[in-house]
Write a protein that holds these residues in place. Structure first.
Motif, PDB file in Angstrom:
ATOM      1  N   GLU A 270       9.120 -10.761  -0.297  1.00 39.97           N
ATOM      2  CA  GLU A 270       9.599  -9.846  -1.336  1.00 39.97           C
ATOM      3  C   GLU A 270       8.441  -8.994  -1.823  1.00 39.97           C
ATOM      4  O   GLU A 270       7.375  -9.520  -2.192  1.00 39.97           O
ATOM      5  N   ASP A 271       8.634  -7.669  -1.820  1.00 41.89           N
ATOM      6  CA  ASP A 271       7.637  -6.771  -2.396  1.00 41.89           C
ATOM      7  C   ASP A 271       7.500  -7.068  -3.887  1.00 41.89           C
ATOM      8  O   ASP A 271       8.488  -7.370  -4.566  1.00 41.89           O
ATOM      9  N   ALA A 272       6.265  -6.975  -4.374  1.00 36.84           N
ATOM     10  CA  ALA A 272       6.043  -7.265  -5.793  1.00 36.84           C
ATOM     11  C   ALA A 272       4.764  -6.590  -6.269  1.00 36.84           C
ATOM     12  O   ALA A 272       3.958  -6.089  -5.470  1.00 36.84           O
ATOM     13  N   HIS A 273       4.568  -6.606  -7.580  1.00 40.18           N
ATOM     14  CA  HIS A 273       3.374  -6.028  -8.180  1.00 40.18           C
ATOM     15  C   HIS A 273       2.169  -6.914  -7.890  1.00 40.18           C
ATOM     16  O   HIS A 273       2.267  -8.147  -7.838  1.00 40.18           O
ATOM     17  N   VAL A 274       1.017  -6.271  -7.741  1.00 40.85           N
ATOM     18  CA  VAL A 274      -0.202  -6.985  -7.400  1.00 40.85           C
ATOM     19  C   VAL A 274      -0.565  -8.066  -8.418  1.00 40.85           C
ATOM     20  O   VAL A 274      -1.204  -9.067  -8.099  1.00 40.85           O
ATOM     21  N   GLY A 275      -0.143  -7.880  -9.674  1.00 45.35           N
ATOM     22  CA  GLY A 275      -0.499  -8.844 -10.713  1.00 45.35           C
ATOM     23  C   GLY A 275       0.437 -10.029 -10.824  1.00 45.35           C
ATOM     24  O   GLY A 275       0.237 -10.899 -11.693  1.00 45.35           O
ATOM     25  N   LEU A 276       1.460 -10.099  -9.965  1.00 45.74           N
ATOM     26  CA  LEU A 276       2.427 -11.186 -10.060  1.00 45.74           C
ATOM     27  C   LEU A 276       1.739 -12.537  -9.854  1.00 45.74           C
ATOM     28  O   LEU A 276       1.015 -12.721  -8.881  1.00 45.74           O
ATOM     29  N   PRO A 277       1.920 -13.515 -10.754  1.00 48.37           N
ATOM     30  CA  PRO A 277       1.299 -14.826 -10.573  1.00 48.37           C
ATOM     31  C   PRO A 277       1.703 -15.466  -9.240  1.00 48.37           C
ATOM     32  O   PRO A 277       2.792 -15.229  -8.713  1.00 48.37           O
TER      33      PRO A 277
ATOM     34  N   PHE B  38       5.126 -17.159  -8.349  1.00 50.01           N
ATOM     35  CA  PHE B  38       6.341 -16.355  -8.202  1.00 50.01           C
ATOM     36  C   PHE B  38       6.385 -15.566  -6.889  1.00 50.01           C
ATOM     37  O   PHE B  38       7.400 -14.963  -6.574  1.00 50.01           O
ATOM     38  N   ARG B  39       5.295 -15.589  -6.170  1.00 53.84           N
ATOM     39  CA  ARG B  39       5.199 -14.702  -5.012  1.00 53.84           C
ATOM     40  C   ARG B  39       5.937 -15.245  -3.794  1.00 53.84           C
ATOM     41  O   ARG B  39       5.943 -16.454  -3.541  1.00 53.84           O
ATOM     42  N   ARG B  40       6.485 -14.295  -3.023  1.00 51.37           N
ATOM     43  CA  ARG B  40       6.998 -14.569  -1.673  1.00 51.37           C
ATOM     44  C   ARG B  40       6.242 -13.607  -0.739  1.00 51.37           C
ATOM     45  O   ARG B  40       6.786 -12.648  -0.227  1.00 51.37           O
ATOM     46  N   ASP B  41       4.953 -13.897  -0.559  1.00 52.39           N
ATOM     47  CA  ASP B  41       3.994 -12.994   0.081  1.00 52.39           C
ATOM     48  C   ASP B  41       4.047 -13.174   1.599  1.00 52.39           C
ATOM     49  O   ASP B  41       3.614 -14.198   2.137  1.00 52.39           O
ATOM     50  N   ALA B  42       4.552 -12.164   2.290  1.00 49.39           N
ATOM     51  CA  ALA B  42       4.710 -12.257   3.739  1.00 49.39           C
ATOM     52  C   ALA B  42       3.359 -12.254   4.452  1.00 49.39           C
ATOM     53  O   ALA B  42       3.186 -12.911   5.480  1.00 49.39           O
ATOM     54  N   ALA B  43       2.381 -11.528   3.900  1.00 55.27           N
ATOM     55  CA  ALA B  43       1.066 -11.479   4.544  1.00 55.27           C
ATOM     56  C   ALA B  43       0.353 -12.821   4.448  1.00 55.27           C
ATOM     57  O   ALA B  43      -0.279 -13.270   5.406  1.00 55.27           O
TER      58      ALA B  43
END
Length: 421
Positions: free
Chosen positions: A232-239, A242-247
Motif C-alpha cells: 500500500e502506498d503511504a506517506h514517508v512518515g507512517l509508523p 502500519f506499513r505494508r511496504d512492498a520494497a
C-alpha cells in the motif's frame, strides 16, 4: 597434412571469423547480436560461407536453426552433432555462444585439410535465440529443434521490438506454423552424441592455469521474469507498524535467499540464484512515498533435479512467510524452467583423452550456466561440453577468450571426431 599442422593453419581463419562477428555485433560498450534479426542472420551467413568453402550441406529448419553437415560414408549411421549459438545479450561480449560454433567449424576444417573422411555424418548446428533476454525464455532454438518449445512461446514478444516470436521467425524465412510440441525439426536420423564448446562463466580456469575444462554437468533453472509485490502506498512518515511496504518485502526476500544460498554452500550443495531486476515503479514512486508495489525477477539453479525442486519449495515458503509478515500479496507471474543437463560420463572421458592426445591440459568443472546442450541431455542424447578459459565471465563487454584457447577446444573436437570415425 598432419592434424596439428592443419589446426595451426586454421587459427588465423578462426580469428578472422571472430573479428568479423565483433564487427557485426558492435554496439558500444560491447556486442549485441539480436535474436531473429539482421545481426544473427549475418552471423549465420558467415558460417554458411565457411560451409560452402568446405562443401558441407546447408539446411535450415522451420525455426531457422542452421545445420551444416559433412556427409559421412554411411549416411544412415548415427550422426555426431556439434554446435552452439550466435545471439548475445545486449551489450555483452563477442564469445558467449559464438566460440562454440567457430570451434566446431575450425575442427571440421582442420580434419578436412588432413584428408580425413568421416564414417558417419558430422553436423554443426547454430541454434537461434539461446539467450533469455529477448523473449523471456532461453534456449528457444534448441527447444524448437527438439520439439519441446511451449506453444505459447510463439506469442511472446521480443523485449526491444514488441513483435512476437512467430513474427520474427517468419521474417527470417522460417515457418512458425510447423513449430509445435512433439515435432522435432532436427536433420533426420539418429544422433550419436551432441557436443558443445562455450566460454566459462567464472574465471575458474584462469585461476587453475588451464585452457580447457571437461564439463561435468549443466544446471537446470527456474525463472520468474516479473514477480510483483503489492502493498500500500503511504506517506514517508507512517509508523512502521502500519506499513505494508512492498520494497521492504522485496529486501526481505533477497536477504532470505542469500541466507539460503550460504546454508546450501556450507552443506556442499551447489546452487546459485540471481535477482536481475529489483525495483519500484520510478514513474510512480517518489522519495517521500512508501512504495505499495515492487517487482523483481529470479533465476534459481542447481545441478540435480530433486535439489532444484527442493530449492523452489523453499523459495515459495520464503515468499509466503514474507507476505504474511509484511502484509503484502505476491503474484509470482509466469514461470519458466530449463532442465538439468547431465554430461555423459563416457563422453567426459573420451573428450579428456582426446585433449590429452593433442597436448591440451584439462580439468573437470561444472558449468554454472544453462546451454543448448542441456536440452539434448534432457532428451536422452549423450552430451559433452567443453568450457574455454575466459578471464571476465560472460554476458559483459569484457569477455576475454584467447584464440589459442579456442583452438585447444577445436583440437579436442578434431581428435575426438577423428577417433570416433
Amino acid at each position: 597434412m598432419s592434424l596439428p599442422a592443419a589446426l595451426a593453419a586454421e587459427a588465423p581463419r578462426a580469428q578472422a571469423m571472430l573479428d568479423r562477428l565483433a564487427t557485426i555485433g558492435a554496439d558500444s560498450p560491447g556486442i549485441t547480436r539480436h535474436a531473429f534479426d539482421e545481426r544473427e542472420n549475418a552471423a549465420h551467413d558467415l558460417a554458411i560461407a565457411q560451409a560452402n568453402r568446405l562443401g558441407l550441406e546447408v539446411m535450415r529448419d522451420a525455426a531457422t536453426n542452421l545445420y551444416l553437415t559433412w556427409p559421412g560414408e554411411d549416411r544412415a549411421a548415427p550422426r555426431i552433432m556439434l554446435g552452439s549459438h550466435f545471439d548475445s545479450v545486449r551489450h555483452g561480449g563477442n564469445f558467449d555462444g559464438a566460440a562454440g560454433v567457430v570451434a566446431a567449424l575450425a575442427a571440421v576444417s582442420a580434419l578436412h585439410a588432413t584428408g580425413f573422411a568421416p564414417r558417419a555424418d558430422i553436423t554443426i548446428a547454430a541454434f537461434r535465440c539461446e539467450e533469455a533476454v529477448w523473449f523471456g525464455l532461453g534456449l528457444i532454438g534448441s527447444r524448437a529443434a527438439l520439439g519441446i518449445l511451449p506453444q505459447e512461446a510463439l506469442d511472446r514478444r521480443r523485449a526491444d521490438t514488441g513483435r512476437t516470436l512467430a513474427e520474427h521467425i517468419a521474417a527470417c524465412g522460417g515457418d512458425p506454423g510447423a513449430i509445435r510440441p512433439g515435432a522435432r525439426l532436427l536433420p533426420p536420423g539418429p544422433i550419436r552424441c551432441f557436443l558443445e564448446a562455450h566460454i566459462e562463466q567464472a574465471p575458474s580456469l584462469i585461476e587453475a592455469g588451464v585452457p580447457l575444462a571437461i564439463c561435468t554437468g549443466i544446471p537446470g533453472n527456474i525463472r520468474h521474469a516479473a514477480i510483483r509485490i503489492a502493498g500500500e502506498d503511504a506517506h514517508v512518515g507512517l509508523p512502521r507498524r502500519f506499513r505494508r511496504d512492498a520494497a521492504l518485502a522485496g529486501a526481505d526476500i533477497l536477504t532470505a535467499l542469500d541466507a539460503m544460498w550460504a546454508e546450501e554452500e556450507a552443506a556442499g550443495r551447489a546452487m546459485a540464484f540471481t535477482i536481475g531486476r529489483f525495483h519500484t515503479d520510478t514513474a510512480k514512486h517518489e522519495i517521500t512515498v512508501v512504495p505499495g508495489d515492487f517487482t523483481f525477477s529470479i533465476d534459481l539453479r542447481a545441478y540435480d533435479a530433486d535439489h532444484l525442486a527442493a530449492l523452489e519449495r523453499r523459495f515459495h515458503a520464503i515468499l509466503d512467510a514474507t507476505a504474511a509478515r509484511r502484509g503484502v500479496s505476491i503474484d509470482r507471474g509466469a514461470r519458466n524452467a530449463a532442465p538439468v543437463g547431465p554430461c555423459d560420463a563416457g563422453l567426459q572421458a573420451a573428450l579428456a583423452a582426446a585433449a590429452a592426445r593433442m597436448g591440451v591440459a584439462t580439468r573437470p568443472l561444472g558449468s554454472p550456466a544453462s546451454h543448448d546442450a542441456a536440452n539434448f541431455a534432457a532428451a536422452g542424447t549423450p552430451t559433452g561440453l567443453l568450457l574455454i578459459r575466459n578471464a571476465n565471465g560472460s554476458h559483459n563487454p569484457r569477455e576475454a577468450m584467447e584464440t589459442a584457447d579456442l583452438m585447444a577446444a577445436a583440437a579436442t573436437f578434431a581428435a575426438f571426431l577423428r577417433d570416433a570415425g
